[in-house]
Write an enzyme that holds these catalytic residues in place. Structure first.
Site, PDB file in Angstrom:
ATOM      1  N   LYS A   1     -34.154  37.991  36.458  1.00  0.00           N
ATOM      2  CA  LYS A   1     -34.052  38.771  35.875  1.00  0.00           C
ATOM      3  C   LYS A   1     -35.811  39.159  35.306  1.00  0.00           C
ATOM      4  O   LYS A   1     -36.122  40.060  35.003  1.00  0.00           O
ATOM      5  CB  LYS A   1     -33.457  39.179  34.947  1.00  0.00           C
ATOM      6  CG  LYS A   1     -33.457  37.454  33.581  1.00  0.00           C
ATOM      7  CD  LYS A   1     -32.539  36.726  33.139  1.00  0.00           C
ATOM      8  CE  LYS A   1     -33.039  35.077  32.400  1.00  0.00           C
ATOM      9  NZ  LYS A   1     -31.970  35.030  32.563  1.00  0.00           N
TER      10      LYS A   1
ATOM     11  N   GLU B   1     -29.322  41.766  42.287  1.00  0.00           N
ATOM     12  CA  GLU B   1     -27.400  41.617  41.637  1.00  0.00           C
ATOM     13  C   GLU B   1     -27.371  40.990  40.895  1.00  0.00           C
ATOM     14  O   GLU B   1     -26.811  41.124  39.382  1.00  0.00           O
ATOM     15  CB  GLU B   1     -26.501  42.149  42.561  1.00  0.00           C
ATOM     16  CG  GLU B   1     -25.020  41.779  41.370  1.00  0.00           C
ATOM     17  CD  GLU B   1     -25.171  43.698  41.007  1.00  0.00           C
ATOM     18  OE1 GLU B   1     -24.685  43.909  42.175  1.00  0.00           O
ATOM     19  OE2 GLU B   1     -25.051  43.659  40.129  1.00  0.00           O
TER      20      GLU B   1
ATOM     21  N   VAL C   1     -28.504  40.121  36.454  1.00  0.00           N
ATOM     22  CA  VAL C   1     -28.301  40.798  35.335  1.00  0.00           C
ATOM     23  C   VAL C   1     -27.025  40.819  35.025  1.00  0.00           C
ATOM     24  O   VAL C   1     -26.237  41.296  36.520  1.00  0.00           O
ATOM     25  CB  VAL C   1     -28.223  42.386  35.267  1.00  0.00           C
ATOM     26  CG1 VAL C   1     -27.861  42.850  33.749  1.00  0.00           C
ATOM     27  CG2 VAL C   1     -29.811  43.248  35.476  1.00  0.00           C
TER      28      VAL C   1
ATOM     29  N   GLY D   1     -24.770  38.150  36.107  1.00  0.00           N
ATOM     30  CA  GLY D   1     -23.949  37.665  36.840  1.00  0.00           C
ATOM     31  C   GLY D   1     -23.121  38.430  38.112  1.00  0.00           C
ATOM     32  O   GLY D   1     -23.587  39.017  39.000  1.00  0.00           O
TER      33      GLY D   1
ATOM     34  N   ILE E   1     -20.611  40.432  37.758  1.00  0.00           N
ATOM     35  CA  ILE E   1     -20.556  41.466  37.610  1.00  0.00           C
ATOM     36  C   ILE E   1     -21.552  42.553  38.440  1.00  0.00           C
ATOM     37  O   ILE E   1     -22.245  42.773  38.587  1.00  0.00           O
ATOM     38  CB  ILE E   1     -20.570  42.225  36.020  1.00  0.00           C
ATOM     39  CG1 ILE E   1     -19.783  41.491  35.343  1.00  0.00           C
ATOM     40  CG2 ILE E   1     -20.151  43.811  36.240  1.00  0.00           C
ATOM     41  CD1 ILE E   1     -20.010  41.767  33.721  1.00  0.00           C
TER      42      ILE E   1
ATOM     43  N   GLY F   1     -22.586  21.906  26.623  1.00  0.00           N
ATOM     44  CA  GLY F   1     -23.331  21.938  28.096  1.00  0.00           C
ATOM     45  C   GLY F   1     -22.942  23.383  28.098  1.00  0.00           C
ATOM     46  O   GLY F   1     -23.844  24.234  28.819  1.00  0.00           O
TER      47      GLY F   1
ATOM     48  N   ASP G   1     -33.502  37.061  26.603  1.00  0.00           N
ATOM     49  CA  ASP G   1     -32.675  37.294  27.683  1.00  0.00           C
ATOM     50  C   ASP G   1     -32.225  38.477  28.186  1.00  0.00           C
ATOM     51  O   ASP G   1     -32.504  38.629  29.104  1.00  0.00           O
ATOM     52  CB  ASP G   1     -31.541  35.683  28.506  1.00  0.00           C
ATOM     53  CG  ASP G   1     -30.569  35.745  29.133  1.00  0.00           C
ATOM     54  OD1 ASP G   1     -31.296  35.429  30.408  1.00  0.00           O
ATOM     55  OD2 ASP G   1     -29.768  36.369  29.212  1.00  0.00           O
TER      56      ASP G   1
ATOM     57  N   LYS H   1     -32.360  41.593  30.485  1.00  0.00           N
ATOM     58  CA  LYS H   1     -31.710  42.134  31.790  1.00  0.00           C
ATOM     59  C   LYS H   1     -31.324  44.080  30.842  1.00  0.00           C
ATOM     60  O   LYS H   1     -31.358  44.458  31.982  1.00  0.00           O
ATOM     61  CB  LYS H   1     -30.235  41.583  31.028  1.00  0.00           C
ATOM     62  CG  LYS H   1     -30.180  40.252  31.684  1.00  0.00           C
ATOM     63  CD  LYS H   1     -28.751  39.854  31.162  1.00  0.00           C
ATOM     64  CE  LYS H   1     -29.095  38.196  31.791  1.00  0.00           C
ATOM     65  NZ  LYS H   1     -28.767  36.991  30.783  1.00  0.00           N
TER      66      LYS H   1
HETATM   67  N1  HSE Z   1     -28.432  32.498  29.749  1.00  0.00           N
HETATM   68  C1  HSE Z   1     -27.420  33.137  30.504  1.00  0.00           C
HETATM   69  C2  HSE Z   1     -26.626  33.841  29.056  1.00  0.00           C
HETATM   70  C3  HSE Z   1     -27.077  33.165  31.520  1.00  0.00           C
HETATM   71  O1  HSE Z   1     -26.294  32.671  28.463  1.00  0.00           O
HETATM   72  O2  HSE Z   1     -25.792  34.175  29.803  1.00  0.00           O
HETATM   73  C4  HSE Z   1     -28.237  33.801  32.884  1.00  0.00           C
HETATM   74  O3  HSE Z   1     -28.881  34.786  32.247  1.00  0.00           O
END
Ligand code: HSE
Length: 426
Positions: free
Chosen positions: A106, A130, A133, A135, A137, A188, A202, A206
């Site tokens: 992204k 794809e 943005v 994952g 979807i 994690g 992030d 997107k």
């Molecule tokens: N770090 C992102 C999230 C996932 O927590 O959704 C990868 O874009």
């Protein structure tokens, strides 16, 4: 007779491993459905001796990028390095050499989409993203193809799973941000350095991609207003809940004529809104098109197999395409007819104050708000603090962003101090 497509990986971490497994475990079904067989010729990694839990055939792993980019037999390059550098340079080089690219990157798209698209169009290579943005979807394909007959007026997205997980737990448990973040890191579920997620970057990367596709014009990343969740207090989530609102980190894009606003910030939405029930690490996109009406897409926005699901679908699409398709808008940072960036957007506001408990204080607040055309929709007075001041919570009607901040600045600090301001969307 199946067609064999030779591919190369740039990187092989969590997502690359998921793609490797999906390509191999699902090979029979893919071949049966599409007549395609994928042969992974080279996988670029930093350390070829590191244990990865994957039984790579002899000679597949390499630490030399030229082994991937310079292999004339490799038609499609899958990139899992992420980030701007060196990934972007590798992607550009692959495209210039006519190799189709499939990526989840992204950052590369938010910052260098115009260069990537130009390189792809010049060489005729394909550019598929794809997985960049949300994952699994399929929102990119949906915007690019399935909603072409719509004028989209807005998109609301929960596009970051880490922050959605944190806010969900804060809401359920009444816990403070720092405690939930520390626990999420232990489990994690948040990165050791969570800054890109929790500071909203992030989501902003997107959003700039989604808004560009939805509004058919480049919406530069720099135009996205970004606020993260690091300052969110459990008390505000609780006060909002009492008034029927849920707090989400929303990525918001709206278009009115050529005016576009793009913003990522913590946002209260009514509990009855479909997005209010998108919890834990799930992602969702809610949009409105003039023909399709309201639609919502929900799913997993990260993780090895969900991301691989998007990547391998792109791979099949890329390998089956007779001709690659690119977004048709003027994909430059400074197009001749540009969408205009509106920074004085309208929204409702949630304001929490500590106020002295004496006659005239509410009048002062409401008169000050009125001077700036801010109208109060709901108000709650809560218990007194140790110093005798009371908590006042206001929800306003729609107000201008700038007007609201001017109104708050104009409040007499001897009467009321502003503790939190959050936006409200419905
Ligand atoms: N770090 C992102 C999230 C996932 O927590 O959704 C990868 O874009």
């Amino acid at each position: 007779m199946s067609k064999i497509i030779k591919i190369g990986f740039l990187g092989c971490g969590n997502v690359g491993g998921g793609v490797w497994r999906l390509i191999n475990d699902f090979a029979g079904d893919i071949e049966h459905r599409t007549g395609l067989r994928f042969d992974v010729r080279k996988v670029l990694v930093r350390n070829v001796n590191k244990a990865r839990g994957i039984d790579f055939p002899e000679g597949v792993l390499t630490d030399n990028v030229e082994a991937v980019l310079g292999d004339p037999e490799i038609d499609i390059v899958l990139e899992f390095l992420g980030g701007e550098k060196p990934a972007c340079d590798y992607l550009l080089e692959a495209l210039r050499r006519g190799k189709t690219v499939v990526t989840a990157n992204k950052v590369a798209f938010a910052l260098h989409w115009h260069e990537l698209q130009q390189a792809a169009q010049e060489s005729g290579a394909g550019l598929y993203y794809e997985a960049a943005v949300c994952g699994a979807i399929p929102i990119i394909h949906t915007l690019n193809e399935s909603l072409q007959a719509n004028r989209i007026s807005y998109i609301y997205g929960i596009v970051n799973g880490t922050t959605n997980y944190i806010l969900t737990r804060m809401s359920r448990e009444g816990a403070e941000y720092a405690n939930v973040l520390a626990d999420a890191q232990k489990l994690g579920l948040a990165e050791p350095d969570p800054s890109s997620d929790v500071e909203g970057l992030d989501a902003a990367y997107k959003l700039s991609i989604l808004a560009s596709l939805a509004f058919h014009g480049r919406v530069p990343f720099e135009n996205v207003h970004v606020e993260g969740i690091t300052g969110i207090k459990a008390e505000d989530i609780r006060c909002g809940q009492e008034l029927g609102y849920t707090l989400k980190l929303l990525a918001i894009a709206k278009r009115d004529g050529l005016q576009v606003e793009t913003r990522v910030h913590p946002t209260f939405i009514p509990d009855s809104h479909p997005l209010a029930n998108v919890n834990d690490a799930f992602n969702a996109v809610f949009l409105r098109g003039h023909a399709c009406g309201d639609m919502m897409f929900m799913g997993r926005g990260a993780g090895d197999l969900p991301t691989a699901s998007a990547i391998v679908s792109d791979l099949v699409r890329a390998a089956s395409a007779q001709k690659h398709i690119y977004p048709t808008f003027d994909n430059t940072l400074h197009p001749s007819v540009a969408l205009e960036n509106n920074t004085d957007w309208q929204s409702a506001f949630y304001v929490r104050m500590l106020a002295v408990d004496k006659p005239g204080v509410l009048g002062h607040v409401s008169q000050t708000f009125a001077r700036y055309n801010v109208s109060i929709r709901a108000m709650q007075q809560k218990h007194a603090a140790a110093d005798g001041r009371v908590t006042l919570v206001f929800i306003t009607h729609q107000a201008g962003e700038k007007a609201m901040h001017q109104a708050l600045k104009a409040l007499d600090a001897n009467f009321a101090s502003v503790e939190s301001v959050l936006r409200v969307e419905s």
